[in-house]
Design a protein around this motif. Structure first.
Motif, PDB file in Angstrom:
ATOM      1  N   GLU A 170       0.832  -1.435  -0.038  1.00 38.45           N
ATOM      2  CA  GLU A 170       0.086   0.017  -0.045  1.00 38.45           C
ATOM      3  C   GLU A 170       0.807   1.230  -0.010  1.00 38.45           C
ATOM      4  N   GLU A 171       1.879   1.258   0.752  1.00 37.50           N
ATOM      5  CA  GLU A 171       2.865   2.151   0.718  1.00 37.50           C
ATOM      6  C   GLU A 171       4.153   2.226  -0.457  1.00 37.50           C
ATOM      7  N   LYS A 172       3.769   1.161  -1.279  1.00 34.22           N
ATOM      8  CA  LYS A 172       4.944   1.271  -2.347  1.00 34.22           C
ATOM      9  C   LYS A 172       6.147   1.059  -1.728  1.00 34.22           C
ATOM     10  N   ALA A 173       6.341   0.404  -0.536  1.00 32.59           N
ATOM     11  CA  ALA A 173       7.693   0.324   0.144  1.00 32.59           C
ATOM     12  C   ALA A 173       8.143  -1.145  -0.617  1.00 32.59           C
ATOM     13  N   PRO A 174       9.349  -1.233  -0.904  1.00 37.08           N
ATOM     14  CA  PRO A 174       9.909  -2.437  -1.446  1.00 37.08           C
ATOM     15  C   PRO A 174      10.031  -3.422  -0.545  1.00 37.08           C
ATOM     16  N   LYS A 175      10.000  -4.795  -1.045  1.00 32.27           N
ATOM     17  CA  LYS A 175       9.908  -5.881  -0.199  1.00 32.27           C
ATOM     18  C   LYS A 175      11.231  -6.294   0.019  1.00 32.27           C
ATOM     19  N   LEU A 176      11.636  -7.522   0.779  1.00 30.73           N
ATOM     20  CA  LEU A 176      12.934  -7.814   1.071  1.00 30.73           C
ATOM     21  C   LEU A 176      13.684  -8.190  -0.117  1.00 30.73           C
ATOM     22  N   SER A 177      13.296  -9.040  -0.909  1.00 32.23           N
ATOM     23  CA  SER A 177      14.031  -9.396  -2.214  1.00 32.23           C
ATOM     24  C   SER A 177      14.682  -8.254  -2.865  1.00 32.23           C
ATOM     25  N   ASP A 178      13.633  -7.024  -3.068  1.00 37.98           N
ATOM     26  CA  ASP A 178      14.090  -6.186  -3.807  1.00 37.98           C
ATOM     27  C   ASP A 178      14.946  -5.172  -3.063  1.00 37.98           C
ATOM     28  N   LEU A 179      14.856  -5.110  -1.541  1.00 37.19           N
ATOM     29  CA  LEU A 179      15.982  -4.417  -1.008  1.00 37.19           C
ATOM     30  C   LEU A 179      17.182  -5.294  -1.154  1.00 37.19           C
ATOM     31  N   LEU A 180      17.148  -6.530  -1.012  1.00 35.34           N
ATOM     32  CA  LEU A 180      18.446  -7.359  -1.189  1.00 35.34           C
ATOM     33  C   LEU A 180      19.233  -7.100  -2.603  1.00 35.34           C
ATOM     34  N   SER A 181      18.240  -7.014  -3.673  1.00 35.15           N
ATOM     35  CA  SER A 181      18.915  -6.935  -4.944  1.00 35.15           C
ATOM     36  C   SER A 181      19.700  -5.376  -5.082  1.00 35.15           C
ATOM     37  N   GLY A 182      18.789  -4.349  -4.332  1.00 26.83           N
ATOM     38  CA  GLY A 182      19.299  -2.864  -4.217  1.00 26.83           C
ATOM     39  C   GLY A 182      20.621  -3.132  -3.575  1.00 26.83           C
ATOM     40  N   ALA A 183      20.842  -3.706  -2.422  1.00 27.25           N
ATOM     41  CA  ALA A 183      21.989  -3.708  -1.758  1.00 27.25           C
ATOM     42  C   ALA A 183      23.208  -4.296  -2.448  1.00 27.25           C
ATOM     43  N   ARG A 184      22.757  -5.508  -2.997  1.00 26.02           N
ATOM     44  CA  ARG A 184      23.954  -6.121  -4.091  1.00 26.02           C
ATOM     45  C   ARG A 184      24.380  -5.106  -4.938  1.00 26.02           C
ATOM     46  N   LYS A 185      23.574  -4.588  -5.624  1.00 31.44           N
ATOM     47  CA  LYS A 185      23.792  -3.493  -6.686  1.00 31.44           C
ATOM     48  C   LYS A 185      24.701  -2.432  -6.276  1.00 31.44           C
ATOM     49  N   LYS A 186      24.234  -1.879  -4.916  1.00 34.03           N
ATOM     50  CA  LYS A 186      25.088  -0.655  -4.340  1.00 34.03           C
ATOM     51  C   LYS A 186      26.174  -1.019  -3.727  1.00 34.03           C
ATOM     52  N   GLU A 187      26.660  -2.458  -3.862  1.00 36.60           N
ATOM     53  CA  GLU A 187      27.999  -2.997  -3.257  1.00 36.60           C
ATOM     54  C   GLU A 187      28.002  -3.013  -1.690  1.00 36.60           C
ATOM     55  N   VAL A 188      27.220  -3.201  -1.128  1.00 37.92           N
ATOM     56  CA  VAL A 188      27.134  -3.599   0.463  1.00 37.92           C
ATOM     57  C   VAL A 188      28.012  -4.995   0.291  1.00 37.92           C
ATOM     58  N   ASN A 189      29.040  -4.928   1.328  1.00 41.56           N
ATOM     59  CA  ASN A 189      29.728  -6.217   1.367  1.00 41.56           C
ATOM     60  C   ASN A 189      29.214  -7.335   2.083  1.00 41.56           C
ATOM     61  N   PHE A 190      28.833  -8.313   1.543  1.00 43.04           N
ATOM     62  CA  PHE A 190      28.070  -9.606   2.366  1.00 43.04           C
ATOM     63  C   PHE A 190      29.055 -10.479   2.431  1.00 43.04           C
ATOM     64  N   TYR A 191      29.268 -10.900   3.815  1.00 42.38           N
ATOM     65  CA  TYR A 191      30.184 -11.881   4.169  1.00 42.38           C
ATOM     66  C   TYR A 191      29.389 -13.022   4.896  1.00 42.38           C
ATOM     67  N   ALA A 192      29.760 -14.301   4.660  1.00 42.25           N
ATOM     68  CA  ALA A 192      29.087 -15.323   5.285  1.00 42.25           C
ATOM     69  C   ALA A 192      30.132 -15.862   6.624  1.00 42.25           C
ATOM     70  N   CYS A 193      29.593 -16.046   7.794  1.00 42.43           N
ATOM     71  CA  CYS A 193      30.375 -16.411   8.804  1.00 42.43           C
ATOM     72  C   CYS A 193      30.829 -18.119   8.230  1.00 42.43           C
ATOM     73  N   GLN A 194      32.238 -18.074   8.567  1.00 47.49           N
ATOM     74  CA  GLN A 194      32.864 -19.261   8.383  1.00 47.49           C
ATOM     75  C   GLN A 194      32.337 -20.640   9.166  1.00 47.49           C
ATOM     76  N   LEU A 195      32.225 -20.195  10.530  1.00 50.01           N
ATOM     77  CA  LEU A 195      31.638 -21.312  11.372  1.00 50.01           C
ATOM     78  C   LEU A 195      30.306 -21.643  11.219  1.00 50.01           C
ATOM     79  N   SER A 196      29.383 -20.595  10.759  1.00 51.87           N
ATOM     80  CA  SER A 196      27.952 -20.997  10.549  1.00 51.87           C
ATOM     81  C   SER A 196      27.944 -21.852   9.253  1.00 51.87           C
ATOM     82  N   VAL A 197      28.488 -21.380   8.333  1.00 50.38           N
ATOM     83  CA  VAL A 197      28.587 -22.320   7.144  1.00 50.38           C
ATOM     84  C   VAL A 197      28.980 -23.534   7.269  1.00 50.38           C
TER      85      VAL A 197
END
Lengths: 159, 159, 159
Positions: free
Chosen positions: B97-124
């Motif tokens: 209703e507010e035209k707010a982006p959903k999580l997957s859109d924000l995630l695509s946005g963050a990836r395009k904007k070069e947010v550095n995503f790291y996966a915790c080694q121990l968790s993996v």
């Protein structure tokens, strides 16, 4: 501790986490630390002014959300062991035994001590709250202003 | 705000907390703040590349874990009021209703904007995810590297 | 990383979040970072010394609370997918497969590595724990001392 600043992002709408936030905030104010609490998402529920709830100009979803969520601080549930309210009642009794203030008292205290309460703009829009439904001194703040404030602070927590 | 750095430790695998992380991360990138998100434990689920799930070389427990947990961002549950998905659906409608982006859109946005995503080694390792099951740009990082990065940052949050 | 300080406020009493705290704390100690963990609210449960539980001088509520809550680190539940203990058992098996230390091992490690554990005074009073029920080296700390410590630290997280 003068000239120090603390910034809390209160995301949670749980009684116990709100309690923690306000205990920290009040102690900080007594140490003359400047305190900002940016209430986002469920944290926004802490800022609802009891008796000011309104269904005007709200979509059906917003009306439902407004009715289904706690209308004031004391109605917030525990994050753990809430047990349909029994766990929370038990905690409140234990707090009373120690003459510890409850959430609504801590909230009044924080407001008197001039903790700066901000409501997250995006959360307000999505949940459909009107400025008039929140405590009168609450300002609306967007995420970028939050970031600026947090970066200027000496201590930042996400609660 | 150039030359400023932000470090988020995303521990949570909840839709609403991931939403908060990515809203903050995207806003920070627009302010030219360097952003690192270290995804640990349930937070790792945000990094699963849909369609890349594989059961190869996994123990029975790892296979079960991989099947029982959300396979992509949009499948994550709400931390509160999920109500078997009804609460989440309601939130998504309110966001629409507010035209707010959903999580997957924000995630695509963050990836395009070069947010550095790291996966915790121990968790993996414990969860048995393979690097190939995560988004291709995700790097594996151990806890000490996380700490180094966090200590070099101007704002650190545990979400 | 010498002369650096980290301050964790452990609010949670969940197995997985306590695990995260102690993994970070132990790694930090190996990097010669000074570590303080301020255990408040549910986080206090991490500090219970197994076998030292006592019902002496406790109100009825405090006795009930003491009996109903986990008596030691290994009894803490998962924050997600606990499933009456099945989810936790599955996680423990997955950790064992990777020879990852369990929570009680990480706790022993942290105590040997001289992580500074503090119990929140207000939480201790409200929950009715006696100093003798906690690990012997645990000190009681009030919120203002916590704030002072946090403000002197280079990295602060609320977990």
């Amino acid at each position: 501790m003068e000239n120090k600043k603390m910034n809390l992002l209160l995301f949670s709408g749980d009684y116990d986490k709100a309690l923690a936030s306000l205990i920290i905030a009040n102690a900080a104010r007594e140490m003359e630390i400047e305190v900002t609490i940016f209430c986002a998402f469920w944290g926004l529920l802490l800022l609802r002014d009891p008796g000011k709830a309104s269904q005007e100009d709200k979509s059906l979803y917003e009306q439902a959300f407004s009715s289904l969520t706690p209308r004031e601080a004391e109605e917030l549930p525990l994050s753990k062991m809430n047990l349909g309210g029994i766990g929370k009642k038990m905690l409140l009794e234990m707090m009373k035994e120690e003459k510890a203030p409850k959430l609504s008292d801590l909230l009044s205290g924080a407001r008197k001590k001039e903790v700066n309460f901000y409501a997250c703009q995006l959360s307000v829009e999505i949940m459909g709250f009107k400025k008039e439904e929140l405590f009168p001194e609450v300002q609306i703040m967007d995420v970028k202003e939050y970031l600026k404030n947090a970066l200027e602070s000496d201590l930042q927590l996400f609660i």
